[in-house]
Design an enzyme around this catalytic site. Sequence first.
Site, mmCIF file in Angstrom:
data_model
loop_
_atom_site.group_PDB
_atom_site.id
_atom_site.type_symbol
_atom_site.label_atom_id
_atom_site.label_comp_id
_atom_site.label_asym_id
_atom_site.label_seq_id
_atom_site.Cartn_x
_atom_site.Cartn_y
_atom_site.Cartn_z
ATOM 1 N N HIS A 156 4.111 -3.029 -53.096
ATOM 2 C CA HIS A 156 3.656 -4.266 -53.743
ATOM 3 C C HIS A 156 4.297 -5.502 -53.108
ATOM 4 C CE1 HIS A 156 2.247 -1.573 -56.991
ATOM 5 N NE2 HIS A 156 3.403 -0.958 -56.776
ATOM 6 N N SER A 277 2.622 -26.202 -32.132
ATOM 7 C CA SER A 277 1.713 -27.029 -32.912
ATOM 8 C C SER A 277 1.482 -28.341 -32.177
ATOM 9 C CB SER A 277 2.348 -27.292 -34.279
ATOM 10 O OG SER A 277 1.821 -28.476 -34.827
ATOM 11 N N LYS A 283 7.343 -26.001 -34.637
ATOM 12 C CA LYS A 283 6.567 -24.802 -34.936
ATOM 13 C C LYS A 283 6.497 -23.805 -33.787
ATOM 14 C CE LYS A 283 4.140 -23.930 -38.032
ATOM 15 N NZ LYS A 283 3.018 -24.393 -38.793
ATOM 16 N N GLU A 290 -2.426 -13.447 -35.397
ATOM 17 C CA GLU A 290 -3.421 -13.984 -36.343
ATOM 18 C C GLU A 290 -4.843 -13.782 -35.821
ATOM 19 O OE1 GLU A 290 -2.294 -18.073 -37.427
ATOM 20 O OE2 GLU A 290 -0.240 -17.415 -37.189
#
Length: 458
Positions: A156, A277, A283, A290
């Site tokens: 979980h 970024s 970043k 992704e």
Amino acid sequence: MDKMWAGRFQKAAAPEADDFNSSIAFDSRMYRQDIQGSMAHAAMLAAQGVIGQAESEHIIDGLSSILEDIDSGALEIDMGAEDIHMFVESTLTQRIGDDGKKLHTARSRNDQVALDLRLYLREEAGEVVALLKKLIAAVVKCAEENQDAIMPGYTHLQRAQPITFAQHLLAYAMMFMRDVGRVRDAAARMNYSPLGSCALAGTTYAIDRQMVAERLGFDGITLNSIDGVSDRDFCVELMSAFALIMAHLSRFAEEVILWSSWEFKFVELDDAYTTGSSIMPQKKNSDMAELVRGKTGRVYGDLVAMLTVLKGLPLAYNKDMQEDKEAVFDSLDTVKHCLGIFTPMIATMTPLKDNMYAAAQKGFINATDLADYLTKRGMPFRTAYKTVGQIVAYAMSHGKVLETMTLAEYKTFSDLFEGDLYEEISLSACVRKRISAGGTGPASVQAQIKAVKEFLQQ
Ligand code: ARG
């Protein structure tokens, strides 16, 4: 160029209908398989006396010159052609004259395209297996190097029990090994030659389908001509295997994304497999992972598109089936692309063991082991479970963890507690004591590593 089938028609197709109908833009990638199939067919036609030996040789020479010229770039595939089959055949006739017109004896594009696609996908299945094996090798190497890296295992997405990073990685090795099996199974089941099914009913010529099949390295021939031209199960099977590969890659990708976040910081991705970024200077984004996660949707979509093309389609060939190729090629290309980027991303990733260990120290993930401690000293497991639940609640309300509670405190919950409990609930002991087969204990992890390495030898 006049259509080969123009004889029956009063006028030419509308240009937009021609465009709509054409598949050359996506089936030209099968030119090699188309030519190889035609060569085997021509050789068989001569062996069976359907065409002359000299004609057959003439055809085969012509075909090999076409293959050579496409390979070298000397011959450009005409994107105005209807499909790759028509292009090769018409180029052949341009090059060698009337003998070229004999090639299509006892054959149809329906069995031809079914043949080409099987040949093409059979080869590509081998490529996908090779890519999967590279990924498995990278995963098992990382596992081997991180057998001592203790991290929280989750259920979980809540910290559950201590495991090693190796054990976690090996779970992915198991998935990818099954993927190899599935791709191999699909390739084996597709390895039957449909050529000679002709349009749908077979042919009046005494052809030798077995000979063609053997020349092309098939295990045999398809047994029913209607099935031979209308079957695309092999696409569905392969695409299902690809969809599962993507399911596994996307789960792995998701974890890599989480692990790279500041919240986890369990791994550091190599700069080469991340991006920055355009506005936030600090970043470092895990774009590759992704994208792999995102591209999974495409591969699922391709599978559903293929299944939907086949749904309710009457026998035998229908033009709907031309839609098989874009779907199957897109799914193939995407899987290869993703595997190609995922493997070096994993191979260059740095596990941050200290952070994993620090996370494992929070969250009471040794609570099961504390319950086992009581159980091994005679308390029924359910009672022990409840007692430990109360201990956890107590510890939390006193700002403690299990390791920092005193023995006196423990004694208030049960007389069974002794000083040896601390050693029993240490994270390394929790891992070491998981001795069951397949568990996170060191012997099991070593056995898994060995099994994976043996698999890679096959
Ligand atoms: N381009 C066609 C396809 O991909 C080849 C088969 C055409 N057969 C036909 N009867 N029109 O399916």
